[in-house]
Write an enzyme that holds these catalytic residues in place. Structure first.
Site, short mmCIF file in Angstrom:
data_model
loop_
_atom_site.label_atom_id
_atom_site.label_comp_id
_atom_site.label_asym_id
_atom_site.label_seq_id
_atom_site.Cartn_x
_atom_site.Cartn_y
_atom_site.Cartn_z
N HIS A 1 0.84 -1.20 0.00
CA HIS A 1 0.00 0.00 0.00
C HIS A 1 0.88 1.25 0.00
CE1 HIS A 1 -3.24 -2.67 2.00
NE2 HIS A 1 -3.55 -2.49 0.73
N GLU B 1 1.85 3.11 3.17
CA GLU B 1 2.53 2.29 4.17
C GLU B 1 4.01 2.14 3.81
OE1 GLU B 1 0.20 -1.30 4.60
OE2 GLU B 1 -1.64 -0.16 5.01
N HIS C 1 2.91 -4.51 6.69
CA HIS C 1 1.96 -3.43 6.50
C HIS C 1 1.99 -2.52 7.74
CE1 HIS C 1 -0.45 -5.06 2.99
NE2 HIS C 1 0.24 -6.14 3.34
N TYR D 1 -10.47 -10.41 3.34
CA TYR D 1 -9.98 -11.46 2.46
C TYR D 1 -9.30 -10.85 1.22
CZ TYR D 1 -13.35 -13.90 5.39
OH TYR D 1 -14.05 -14.39 6.46
N GLU E 1 1.43 -6.06 10.92
CA GLU E 1 1.00 -4.66 10.95
C GLU E 1 1.88 -3.87 11.92
OE1 GLU E 1 -1.23 -3.33 9.03
OE2 GLU E 1 -2.57 -4.94 8.35
#
Length: 395
Positions: free
Chosen positions: A162, A165, A306, A346, A365
């Site tokens: 992303h 990120e 992430h 998902y 994360e």
């Protein structure tokens, strides 16, 4: 650092002369037969750079070598045309300098240009790194996969699926630099001798999956049609700090055929700054490249980094192998992050990897707060993550 082979030299001798593990020199010179060196042949010595030095009054090779704690013969090797008995004041010689410092500073706005600059420095200093371009982004930026090690156990890390990120890439790259330093200088990390990891593990690393998205978040829209379309998707706002998607407005971590239809039914139906899974699975070149890489490498385990939440997601529909629990508990122990087996989300890379390959896959994360996380958190995040990187290799 490049040197030229002399009569009688061997790879084993260079390993002792420069105090570098033999295997790293061999792997830095894959086209060279270690048992049949030719005079004049170029050999790459990892972990070293060359500096220039001007001879001063009363200098000798012995004096220079002693002051720099290097072998006298290393000076002779790097200066084959210099007569050590007839040094002239002002004469320039080449001096080997062992790299004992980071060339990667992760604590900065880490865009594609910064990544590329750091990769080039690492490739120069550590030529045993293998690099393969596994694909290109929508805008044509190379998606680089790095491989380090000889082991049959292939462990994969990736970052920046992303755009906002991007700090995950910075964390990965700084640890990679520390690992390379430890290998070449025969040092430990947190008390662990990492030398055996090189023999047991092959690291596969894609540090930046979404370079177009990262650059959009950090640098604003590019000129041309891609920038104009991104502005339209972003409703005319030049603030792209919330942008998670690739440059076409597709969320790359919603692109995988693992309950993709469930996500598609409840997510945006057209390109958006986040969460749009595409009109069908695996439409984006970045997502396709990562899927193909998994098929080629057959990872023993996979970690997708992430932000944010300080949690580690590790399950998918009960298809994760039993050892995944043991591994994630160790990740939690060394980082303080909370393992979470299932979540109502998902179509991510981890989900698809576990579904298809039935191997341990983890979405890690990093940090806490609102993306993009501020650089004020970098040092804390880095310290929390070191243990996860190490555990992924020894578990």
């Amino acid at each position: 650092m490049d040197i030229n082979v002399r009569s009688g030299d061997t790879i084993w001798y260079y390993s002792n002369l420069f105090n570098v593990p033999l295997k790293l020199i061999i792997d830095s010179n894959p086209q060279v037969n270690p048992s049949a060196l030719a005079i004049g042949q170029i050999i790459k010595i990892p972990g070293y750079q060359v500096s220039s030095y001007k001879i001063q009054a009363n200098d000798t090779f012995w004096k220079i070598a002693t002051e720099r704690r290097i072998a006298v013969d290393s000076l002779a090797l790097l200066n084959p045309t210099v007569n050590p008995r007839r040094l002239q004041i002002g004469q320039s010689i080449r001096i080997p300098v062992k790299v004992t410092y980071r060339v990667v500073d992760g604590n900065q706005a880490y865009d594609y240009q910064v990544l590329t600059g750091h990769l080039n420095k690492l490739f120069e200093i550590y030529p045993f790194i293998r690099n393969e371009t596994i694909g290109q982004s929508v805008m044509g930026k190379n998606l680089d996969e790095l491989q380090i090690g000889r082991g049959s156990k292939i462990v994969h890390w990736n970052g920046s699926f992303h755009g906002n990120e991007w700090i995950t890439t910075a964390v990965i790259m700084q640890f990679l630099n520390d690992y390379l330093l430890a290998l070449t200088n025969k040092e430990s990390i947190r008390g662990l001798d990492v030398g055996p990891f090189y023999d047991q593990v092959t690291l596969s690393i894609v540090p930046m999956v979404d370079p177009d998205g990262v650059n959009l978040v950090l640098n604003g829209p590019p000129e041309g049609e891609f920038g104009q379309e991104a502005l339209r998707i972003n409703q005319g706002s030049t603030d792209f700090s919330g942008w998670k998607a690739n440059i076409r407005g597709v969320d790359l971590n919603n692109q995988y055929p693992a309950k993709w239809d469930v996500e598609a039914a409840r997510k945006p139906k057209e390109p958006a700054f986040r969460d749009f899974p595409g009109y069908q699975p695996l439409t984006e070149p970045e997502a396709i490249a990562m899927a193909e890489l998994a098929g080629e490498r057959l990872f023993e385990k996979m970690l997708a980094f992430h932000t944010q939440g300080e949690v580690i997601y590790w399950g998918y529909e009960g298809l994760e192998p039993p050892r995944a629990m043991t591994i994630v508990n160790e990740f939690g122990r060394v980082s303080g992050y909370e393992p979470i087996r299932y979540v109502d989300s998902y179509a991510g890379y981890k989900d698809w990897f576990v579904k298809v390959y039935r191997q341990p896959g983890f979405t890690v994360e990093l940090g806490e707060g609102v993306n993009p996380l501020p650089l004020s958190q970098f040092d804390e995040i880095y310290q929390e993550t070191i243990g996860i990187f190490l555990a992924s290799m020894y578990m």
